[in-house]
Design an enzyme around this catalytic site. Structure first.
Site, short mmCIF file in Angstrom:
data_model
loop_
_atom_site.label_atom_id
_atom_site.label_comp_id
_atom_site.label_asym_id
_atom_site.label_seq_id
_atom_site.Cartn_x
_atom_site.Cartn_y
_atom_site.Cartn_z
N GLU A 40 99.19 60.60 -25.09
CA GLU A 40 98.06 60.93 -25.96
C GLU A 40 98.36 62.14 -26.83
O GLU A 40 99.26 62.94 -26.54
CB GLU A 40 96.80 61.20 -25.14
CG GLU A 40 96.91 62.42 -24.25
CD GLU A 40 95.55 63.00 -23.90
OE1 GLU A 40 94.83 63.40 -24.83
OE2 GLU A 40 95.22 63.06 -22.70
N LYS A 173 89.09 65.74 -14.07
CA LYS A 173 88.91 67.18 -14.00
C LYS A 173 87.75 67.52 -13.06
O LYS A 173 86.72 66.86 -13.05
CB LYS A 173 88.65 67.74 -15.41
CG LYS A 173 89.82 67.47 -16.36
CD LYS A 173 89.50 67.93 -17.76
CE LYS A 173 90.66 67.62 -18.71
NZ LYS A 173 90.86 66.16 -18.91
#
Length: 324
Positions: A40, A173
């Site tokens: 990405e 996360k």
């Protein structure tokens, strides 16, 4: 076969889009059934400061090449969705001037001839459109805390529900609602596989406190799981915990998380601005320790994705699967 290009020139916003532009190196690998790993660009454009971002771009591509696969960093430049970037394109991605693009933003960026860095969702979607089945990143997006009121759920989850790509990451996360994220992945039939672990990782921390439904311990096992799962049409999350030596200390992590959540609530930060604000708080409050953890885990994930891509290419050759 997607359009192959080496030299990209600005395009007219009125030109119809016919699919992502694939670099010659990536296209050659796909045509021969070689291993390719998508990477990405949002991490580079928005997740890391300069010049660390540009250095990391090279580190990630080198990690993929060192394991025998071809890297394919994804971005939109001059209104062209590109799968596989040269050095000049990586310089542009790391310039700090690209907007953040999820799948919903691709049409606007392409149609209006803009530049943009692709999120996990957009990268997965463009990689699949180009025929790339393996993708490495740092952490997956998920359900935000307080989503019962805000409805703030990352597009990463919905895209993986309908996109056949295996994403190697370090879980989600810890700033997110990990349990709710795993529930959504289950509801959407997205496979979840722990790599060398029975616990779902929490990005900066090795253990989020939630188990994984399945475990694999070798790249060959991951490739075998993906070869079977991809027929469902949904994605696979391969969750590899950060190395013990690179894990953020628990006390520091917990303090920064509590402070960060209080900060975004107090400032009224919502939506897509929450994650960047919290990550910046972690980077500043840890004296750069969280940044080092981030780079270490995404580099390890790129290496694992390359190993799996090599194994998958071998399985496909043995099974007589035709290259795209």
């Amino acid at each position: 076969m997607p359009h192959v290009t080496e030299h990209v020139v600005p395009r007219s916003p009125l030109r119809p889009w016919s699919g992502p532009d694939v670099s010659e190196e990536v296209a050659d690998a796909l045509a021969t059934g070689g291993p390719v790993v998508a990477l990405e660009s949002t991490l580079l454009a928005h997740g890391l400061p300069a010049p660390r971002n540009r250095e990391t771009a090279d580190v990630l591509e080198q990690a993929v090449r060192a394991r025998g696969a071809v890297p394919a960093t994804v971005a939109v430049l001059d209104g062209r969705a590109r799968v596989g970037l040269d050095a000049a394109a990586l310089d542009r991605v790391c310039s700090g001037e690209l907007v953040k693009l999820s799948v919903r933003d691709l049409g606007a960026a392409i149609g209006l001839g803009r530049d943009g860095a692709t999120t996990v969702a957009a990268t997965a979607w463009l990689a699949a459109a180009a025929g790339v089945a393996l993708f490495a990143t740092g952490g997956l997006g998920g359900v935000h805390r307080g989503a019962r009121e805000s409805w703030d759920v990352s597009a990463d989850l919905g895209v993986l529900a309908r996109t056949p790509v295996a994403v190697v990451c370090s879980g989600v996360k810890s700033i997110l609602d990990v349990g709710a994220t795993l529930e959504v992945l289950e509801t959407d039939s997205v496979g979840v596989l722990g790599y060398g672990t029975d616990s779902f990782p929490g990005f900066y921390r090795r253990d989020s406190g939630h188990p994984v439904p399945w475990r694999a311990d070798t790249p060959a096992q991951v490739a075998a799981v993906w070869a079977a799962h991809r027929t469902t049409g949904s994605g696979l999350v391969v969750a590899q915990p950060v190395a013990v030596a690179d894990e953020l200390a628990e006390a520091l992590h917990d303090r920064l998380l509590a402070e960060g959540l209080a900060m975004v609530a107090g400032r009224g930060i919502v939506g897509k601005d929450v994650t960047p604000a919290l990550l910046e708080h972690f980077h500043a409050g840890s004296g750069g320790a969280s940044l080092a953890t981030n780079v270490a885990l995404v580099t390890a994930n790129a290496g694992l994705a390359a190993d799996v891509a090599v194994e998958l290419a071998g399985l496909d050759r043995e099974a007589g699967v035709s290259p795209r």
